[in-house]
Motif scaffolding. Structure first.
Motif, PDB file in Angstrom:
ATOM      1  N   ASP A 273     -18.052  32.463  37.280  1.00 31.92           N
ATOM      2  CA  ASP A 273     -16.590  32.570  37.360  1.00 31.92           C
ATOM      3  C   ASP A 273     -16.072  31.295  38.026  1.00 31.92           C
ATOM      4  O   ASP A 273     -16.638  30.846  39.022  1.00 31.92           O
TER       5      ASP A 273
ATOM      6  N   ASP B  94     -14.326  33.222  33.117  1.00 30.23           N
ATOM      7  CA  ASP B  94     -15.555  33.970  33.389  1.00 30.23           C
ATOM      8  C   ASP B  94     -16.553  33.620  32.292  1.00 30.23           C
ATOM      9  O   ASP B  94     -16.453  34.116  31.169  1.00 30.23           O
TER      10      ASP B  94
ATOM     11  N   ASP C 147     -14.120  40.669  35.609  1.00 24.59           N
ATOM     12  CA  ASP C 147     -14.704  42.010  35.558  1.00 24.59           C
ATOM     13  C   ASP C 147     -15.794  42.182  36.614  1.00 24.59           C
ATOM     14  O   ASP C 147     -16.439  43.221  36.675  1.00 24.59           O
ATOM     15  N   GLY C 148     -15.983  41.166  37.449  1.00 21.88           N
ATOM     16  CA  GLY C 148     -16.887  41.307  38.587  1.00 21.88           C
ATOM     17  C   GLY C 148     -16.239  42.047  39.748  1.00 21.88           C
ATOM     18  O   GLY C 148     -16.861  42.281  40.779  1.00 21.88           O
TER      19      GLY C 148
ATOM     20  N   ASP D 235     -22.517  41.113  39.370  1.00 20.24           N
ATOM     21  CA  ASP D 235     -21.860  40.071  38.571  1.00 20.24           C
ATOM     22  C   ASP D 235     -21.228  39.026  39.505  1.00 20.24           C
ATOM     23  O   ASP D 235     -21.009  39.290  40.687  1.00 20.24           O
ATOM     24  N   ASP D 236     -20.945  37.858  38.925  1.00 19.93           N
ATOM     25  CA  ASP D 236     -20.088  36.901  39.613  1.00 19.93           C
ATOM     26  C   ASP D 236     -18.720  37.556  39.790  1.00 19.93           C
ATOM     27  O   ASP D 236     -18.356  38.449  39.029  1.00 19.93           O
TER      28      ASP D 236
END
Ligand code: MN
Length: 199
Positions: free
Chosen positions: A20, A37, A148-149, A184-185
């Motif tokens: 990201d 992202d 979406d992280g 996730d990032d």
């Protein structure tokens, strides 16, 4: 003039770089703010996200649609990115918001929150039904871009109902600390609209 904007980014645990990436620019007439992202995580994701921001930075005077199509062409040899882009005219408060892929953009306003939809697809891999939206910002309204992280249902209204004692950068960092997913990032960008024109 000071612009109230800031962001925070953190990579997935164990990664050195974040897939990201955020950036913003002030051209003097408008603000351009972006959150990219890159697909997956790690160096290849970071490479794609940085390529998107570089492409945006080279096209700051162009319309939103043109910037997205230029990024799509330039990112063909990358994994591609989900991308949210806001272009805000400082004198009028007119904001154009475009988004492609799984990425979030929200405007907190008094009457109701506006959640912007992203077009299906990936910047760098093609997308369809891309329709940027335009809204007129008024003073104190807050735009958030996030990946979406982060949890999709962050209690943003509570977070922003507090008096603005901290900088938007600190606020972005606190949102990450509290709401980033472990797998996730994660990144969040915050812009608060002020009115610059004298009336
Ligand atoms: Mn992600």
């Amino acid at each position: 003039m000071a612009v109230t904007i800031g962001y925070a980014v953190r990579p997935l645990a164990g990664e050195k770089v974040s897939g990201d990436q955020c950036e913003w620019w002030n051209t003097g007439t408008h603000i351009v703010a972006a959150l990219a992202d890159g697909l997956g995580h790690g160096e290849q994701a970071a490479y794609a996200a940085k390529a998107a921001l570089t492409c945006i930075g080279e096209n700051l005077e162009r319309p939103c649609e043109t910037i997205f199509s230029k990024c799509d062409a330039q990112l063909r040899d990358t994994r591609g990115v989900a991308l949210a882009l806001a272009i805000i005219e400082l004198d009028s408060g007119r904001m154009t918001l475009g988004a492609v892929g799984n990425i979030r953009a929200m405007l907190l306003r008094n009457s109701r929150d506006i959640r912007f939809g992203g077009a299906r697809g990936i910047v760098g891999g093609g997308f369809s039904s891309f329709t940027p939206e335009t809204v007129l910002l008024t003073r104190g309204e807050v735009l958030l871009l996030f990946s979406d992280g982060l949890d999709e249902f962050i209690p943003l209204r509570e977070i922003f109902s507090e008096p603005p004692t901290t900088s938007v950068h600190d606020k972005a960092q606190r949102i990450l600390d509290s709401w980033a997913r472990a797998n996730d990032d994660a990144s969040v960008l915050i812009y608060r609209h002020e009115e610059f024109k004298s009336t």
